[in-house]
Design a protein around this motif. Structure first.
Motif, PDB file in Angstrom:
ATOM      1  N   SER A  53       6.073   4.055   3.504  1.00  0.00           N
ATOM      2  CA  SER A  53       5.808   2.883   4.354  1.00  0.00           C
ATOM      3  C   SER A  53       4.562   2.140   3.885  1.00  0.00           C
ATOM      4  CB  SER A  53       5.664   3.311   5.811  1.00  0.00           C
ATOM      5  OG  SER A  53       4.558   4.202   5.967  1.00  0.00           O
ATOM      6  N   GLY A  54       3.527   2.881   3.486  1.00  0.00           N
ATOM      7  CA  GLY A  54       2.313   2.236   2.995  1.00  0.00           C
ATOM      8  C   GLY A  54       2.535   1.513   1.683  1.00  0.00           C
ATOM      9  N   ALA A  55       3.303   2.116   0.775  1.00  0.00           N
ATOM     10  CA  ALA A  55       3.567   1.478  -0.518  1.00  0.00           C
ATOM     11  C   ALA A  55       4.431   0.231  -0.360  1.00  0.00           C
ATOM     12  CB  ALA A  55       4.241   2.477  -1.457  1.00  0.00           C
ATOM     13  N   ILE A 116      -3.078   4.223  -1.617  1.00  0.00           N
ATOM     14  CA  ILE A 116      -2.673   3.443  -0.445  1.00  0.00           C
ATOM     15  C   ILE A 116      -3.834   3.276   0.533  1.00  0.00           C
ATOM     16  CG2 ILE A 116      -1.217   3.496   1.619  1.00  0.00           C
ATOM     17  CD1 ILE A 116       0.952   4.777  -0.140  1.00  0.00           C
ATOM     18  N   THR A 117      -4.543   4.365   0.835  1.00  0.00           N
ATOM     19  CA  THR A 117      -5.660   4.269   1.787  1.00  0.00           C
ATOM     20  C   THR A 117      -6.789   3.407   1.226  1.00  0.00           C
ATOM     21  OG1 THR A 117      -6.477   6.394   0.933  1.00  0.00           O
ATOM     22  CG2 THR A 117      -5.194   6.442   2.953  1.00  0.00           C
ATOM     23  N   SER A 433       6.057   0.201  -7.406  1.00  0.00           N
ATOM     24  CA  SER A 433       7.412   0.776  -7.471  1.00  0.00           C
ATOM     25  C   SER A 433       7.356   2.250  -7.843  1.00  0.00           C
ATOM     26  CB  SER A 433       8.263   0.005  -8.479  1.00  0.00           C
ATOM     27  OG  SER A 433       8.400  -1.350  -8.100  1.00  0.00           O
ATOM     28  N   ILE A 434       6.433   2.597  -8.764  1.00  0.00           N
ATOM     29  CA  ILE A 434       6.255   4.006  -9.144  1.00  0.00           C
ATOM     30  C   ILE A 434       5.768   4.815  -7.948  1.00  0.00           C
ATOM     31  CG2 ILE A 434       4.910   5.581 -10.584  1.00  0.00           C
ATOM     32  CD1 ILE A 434       4.971   3.440 -12.774  1.00  0.00           C
ATOM     33  N   LEU A 435       4.848   4.229  -7.180  1.00  0.00           N
ATOM     34  CA  LEU A 435       4.338   4.918  -5.988  1.00  0.00           C
ATOM     35  C   LEU A 435       5.471   5.176  -4.987  1.00  0.00           C
ATOM     36  CD1 LEU A 435       0.973   3.022  -5.329  1.00  0.00           C
ATOM     37  CD2 LEU A 435       1.319   5.155  -6.570  1.00  0.00           C
ATOM     38  N   ILE A 436       6.297   4.164  -4.768  1.00  0.00           N
ATOM     39  CA  ILE A 436       7.409   4.320  -3.828  1.00  0.00           C
ATOM     40  C   ILE A 436       8.378   5.391  -4.305  1.00  0.00           C
ATOM     41  CG2 ILE A 436       9.416   3.170  -2.803  1.00  0.00           C
ATOM     42  CD1 ILE A 436       7.806   0.571  -2.827  1.00  0.00           C
ATOM     43  N   MET A 437       8.728   5.352  -5.591  1.00  0.00           N
ATOM     44  CA  MET A 437       9.673   6.328  -6.137  1.00  0.00           C
ATOM     45  C   MET A 437       9.096   7.739  -6.089  1.00  0.00           C
ATOM     46  SD  MET A 437      12.355   4.668  -6.740  1.00  0.00           S
ATOM     47  CE  MET A 437      13.249   5.984  -7.565  1.00  0.00           C
TER      48      MET A 437
END
Length: 540
Positions: A53-55, A116-117, A433-437
């Motif tokens: 959700s953050g990404a 993210i933070t 996108s890498i963070l989400i994946m």
């Protein structure tokens, strides 16, 4: 003007409500009694959801993307990327790829949350006090559970589902302490008085828990705070700082002396615990000596350690002899060196050093007292994590790592405001996108492991009832490439082999015992079971 300020305050509170509520209320209190470890995989699923959700929010905010392209160029994130690379290379040579992959994803989701933070607090620094107050509320709830346990659970803490043991419970209370301290020092009476009372109760629970490493960390973590306090805040000379640090050392020494000498705390079990921990560190050093380059692979300490020693045998009160197979080295730095090699441990330790350097640079430049107190509170939490990490395993637990990375993210976001690096063109869309994946993959893997562990617990219940066909059915559902070993280090194929053995299906039993050894080559029970079958076949 007043209306616009009020509207801005409402926007901040509504923006932080869901992240704060899920981060510090749902996440710390979540557990399931259907799994062997009630919190581990479930909390990884929830943490992955928070990261996703953050990404996604980062992906849709162009202003954050500009900051993201800048702050990821800080040294700290380069160190983190280097550690991920070393862990990935170590993973390629791991014997049990599923266990190594899960540990690697733990590292990835921790780094994702840090990014993210940091981005969140750089974009919206005014939301930081609200977020910290949510953490204070979470600390209140966990403290209340501890008090309820003392009053109504025969003096034992009420953490059976939420925490695994008193050491981890005390460590979590400590990691909430920096947020409570900042709320106490920066809020009005509505928050300051409850925070003061909460801090007193929280520290009392830590001392009452008898968790020696956490109590020692509570005292010794004051030393770096004292050394870093700017002279503009407290006009302390170098000699005065040395005297205060010496007093902290003496206080910690007196506490340990009381623990070992007091009749309430001293027992043969405590002495045996220390002896066992020293043996674990010795065997860990042997692993480091034998695998200095890349280590044995992420998550493989408990597999490699079995080849260096026999399991610890303890006599219970009923007279039974049980075996204890250690699953952790009780030292995060030694275990990191054993799993990722000497280079990995150096990079890992550099991450902590970098945080201290960031804090020192902020304190050297900042004139804001609230900001200075916040940085000192974060350093207090980081120092404690390092200290009790030398005697425990907080980096394995999702909640502990989550709180530590949140603390680090707050510190880096403040550092970025004072020392923004030169903008370097980075394709932020690809990075996000890498963070989400990464978060999505960790959520899927931890969800599969949670599903497998639920079926494994059902299999163990069926095993106690000698319902061998049910054992086989549940193990068939539990078997998965990413879950081959239970939390106690037993390959799950061994359980199915035992069921086949009791059903007189010896070929199937032998096949499962051999498969168990493929995933854990040094598992004592699998070796003994296989030898027993081979001897039985020779006699026949």
């Amino acid at each position: 003007m007043i209306d616009s300020i009020k509207n801005g305050s409402r926007i901040v509170k509504s923006t932080v409500f869901l992240p704060g509520f899920f981060s510090f209320i749902i996440f710390p209190l979540s557990f399931t009694d259907k799994a062997l470890d009630p919190v581990l995989h479930l909390r990884f699923v929830l943490w992955s959801g928070l990261c996703i959700s953050g990404a996604i929010r980062l992906f849709g905010n162009h202003r954050i993307q500009k900051d993201l392209a800048s702050f990821v160029c800080h040294t700290l994130f380069g160190i983190g990327a280097g550690f991920c690379l070393v862990a990935c290379i170590s993973l390629l040579g791991a014997e049990n790829f599923g266990e190594g992959l899960f540990t690697f994803l733990h590292i990835s989701v921790a780094g994702t949350w840090l990014i993210i933070t940091t981005a969140f607090f750089i974009e919206s620094p005014q939301s930081l006090p609200v977020f910290i107050r949510w953490a204070t509320v979470g600390a209140m709830l966990l403290t209340l559970l501890g008090l309820l346990g003392i009053c109504w659970q025969n003096g034992s803490f009420f953490f059976s589902g939420i925490m695994i043991n008193k050491n981890l419970y005390a460590a979590v209370l400590f990691l909430f302490t920096p947020f409570v301290i900042h709320t106490l020092g920066s809020s009005r009476k509505l928050w300051s008085w409850p925070s003061a009372l909460l801090l007193l109760i929280l520290w009392s629970l830590i001392f009452l828990s008898g968790a020696r490493s956490v109590v020692t960390a509570t005292i010794l973590s004051l030393i770096p705070v004292i050394l870093l306090i700017p002279r503009s805040q407290f006009n302390l000379s170098l000699q005065q700082r040395k005297n205060v640090c010496l007093a902290c050392f003496l206080l910690a020494f007196i506490f340990l002396l009381v623990v070992w000498g007091g009749g309430r705390f001293y027992s043969p079990e405590k002495k045996e615990s220390v002896r066992h921990r020293l043996a674990l560190w010795y065997h860990t050093l042997q692993i480091i000596t034998d695998y200095p380059a890349l280590g044995v692979g992420p998550g493989h300490w408990r597999l490699a350690r079995s080849q260096y020693t026999e399991p610890q045998r303890i006599e219970t009160l009923s007279g039974d002899i049980i075996e204890i197979h250690a699953q952790r080295s009780h030292n995060i730095f030694l275990e990191t060196a054993a799993e990722t090699g000497v280079m990995g441990s150096i990079i890992y330790f550099s991450f902590f050093i970098c945080l201290y350097v960031y804090a020192w640079k902020i304190l050297k430049k900042s004139k804001n007292k609230t900001e200075i107190s916040l940085v000192l509170a974060m350093i207090y939490g980081i120092s404690g994590f390092m200290i009790f990490g030398m005697f425990s395993y907080p980096s394995e637990r999702p909640l502990h790592t989550f709180l530590f990375m949140t603390t680090a993210g707050i510190l880096v976001s403040i550092y970025h405001r004072y020392y923004p690096p030169r903008f370097r063109p980075i394709c932020t869309k690809i990075l996000i996108s890498i963070l989400i994946m990464s978060a999505l993959f960790c959520g899927v893997i931890s969800g599969l492991r949670l599903y497998s562990e639920i079926h494994l617990k059902k299999a163990l219940n069926a095993k106690d009832q000698k319902a061998w066909h049910q054992v086989i059915t549940h193990i068939d559902n539990a078997v998965h490439p990413v879950y081959s070993i239970d939390p106690f280090g037993v390959p799950i194929f061994w359980y199915r082999g035992i069921a086949y053995f009791h059903l007189d299906n010896l070929p199937k039993a032998e096949e499962d015992f051999r498969r168990a050894l493929e995933y854990h080559p040094f598992h004592t029970h699998s070796i003994n079971s296989l030898l027993f079958l081979e001897n039985a076949e020779k006699k026949n």
